[in-house]
Design an enzyme around this catalytic site. Structure first.
Site, mmCIF file in Angstrom:
data_model
loop_
_atom_site.group_PDB
_atom_site.id
_atom_site.type_symbol
_atom_site.label_atom_id
_atom_site.label_comp_id
_atom_site.label_asym_id
_atom_site.label_seq_id
_atom_site.Cartn_x
_atom_site.Cartn_y
_atom_site.Cartn_z
ATOM 1 N N CYS A 1 98.213 46.913 178.339
ATOM 2 C CA CYS A 1 99.542 46.319 178.498
ATOM 3 C C CYS A 1 100.631 47.363 178.258
ATOM 4 O O CYS A 1 100.424 48.363 177.560
ATOM 5 C CB CYS A 1 99.742 45.189 177.494
ATOM 6 S SG CYS A 1 98.727 43.739 177.777
ATOM 7 N N GLU B 1 103.344 47.183 176.418
ATOM 8 C CA GLU B 1 103.792 47.312 175.030
ATOM 9 C C GLU B 1 102.924 48.298 174.262
ATOM 10 O O GLU B 1 103.417 49.165 173.523
ATOM 11 C CB GLU B 1 103.732 45.952 174.315
ATOM 12 C CG GLU B 1 104.645 44.897 174.895
ATOM 13 C CD GLU B 1 103.995 44.070 176.001
ATOM 14 O OE1 GLU B 1 103.165 44.618 176.774
ATOM 15 O OE2 GLU B 1 104.317 42.878 176.106
HETATM 16 N N1 THU Z 1 100.724 42.450 180.534
HETATM 17 C C1 THU Z 1 101.448 43.324 179.792
HETATM 18 O O1 THU Z 1 101.607 44.501 180.147
HETATM 19 N N2 THU Z 1 101.994 42.877 178.634
HETATM 20 C C2 THU Z 1 101.863 41.615 178.165
HETATM 21 O O2 THU Z 1 102.274 41.324 177.041
HETATM 22 C C3 THU Z 1 101.257 40.583 179.007
HETATM 23 C C4 THU Z 1 100.496 41.076 180.177
HETATM 24 C C5 THU Z 1 100.089 42.933 181.768
HETATM 25 C C6 THU Z 1 98.586 42.983 181.701
HETATM 26 C C7 THU Z 1 98.219 42.890 183.156
HETATM 27 O O3 THU Z 1 98.260 44.201 183.707
HETATM 28 C C8 THU Z 1 99.345 42.079 183.773
HETATM 29 O O4 THU Z 1 100.409 42.086 182.846
HETATM 30 C C9 THU Z 1 98.956 40.638 184.085
HETATM 31 O O5 THU Z 1 98.414 40.037 182.967
#
Ligand code: THU
Length: 159
Positions: free
Chosen positions: A71, A73
């Protein structure tokens, strides 16, 4: 009965943000453009401001083996802490761009990121405010990462 409550700030748009928070959210919004999200198409950007004023950005990096992806973050925080291990973190901003292009309200960090951010806050020994917003529209500012993870598990539990 015990009750858990927390107070957060809500703004109709980014105009009411402080200079630092506006700057950081802008960096997070821009970071969505670099996301590697070929599978979900959901682009997330995050930006970390250090106490020395440095801004480090990150974005989600997906993988053909889906759970291997990271992710935004955690990518941003890992980069920030690696580049400035001795520096405190002043704030974190998160934004996103979905395949629909509709990004006018905040999206909140996933559970795994909440756990990660929570320990970054412990390590930081100071609260990490989180600024959440889409590419436009409503903004939410949370004063401390801990508010997003009540009754958190942390290093204290392993002591
Ligand atoms: N995702 C993030 O980068 N941060 C989050 O807190 C929620 C989800 C990303 C993971 C994945 O690549 C995409 O969003 C869909 O879930």
């Amino acid at each position: 009965m015990p009750t858990y409550q927390f107070t957060y700030h809500e703004h109709v748009n980014d105009k009411a943000l402080s200079g630092d928070h506006f700057h950081l959210l802008t960096a997070a919004r821009n970071a969505t453009e670099s996301a590697y999200a070929p599978y979900s198409g959901f682009r997330v950007g995050a930006a970390v401001m250090m106490n020395n004023g440095e801004v480090i950005t990150g974005f989600n990096i997906e993988n053909a083996s889906y759970p291997v992806g990271i992710c935004a973050e955690r990518a941003a925080l890992a980069s920030a802490i690696s580049q400035f291990p001795e520096e405190g973190i002043r704030a974190l901003a998160i934004s996103y761009m979905p395949p629909s292009g509709e990004s006018s309200k905040p999206a909140f960090p996933c559970g795994m990121c909440r756990q990660f951010i929570s320990e970054c806050e412990d390590r930081n020994q100071a609260k990490i405010p989180i600024i959440l917003g889409g590419q436009q529209g409503k903004i939410i500012v949370i004063e401390t990462a801990k508010d997003l993870l009540p009754f958190s598990f942390g290093g204290k539990d392993l002591a």
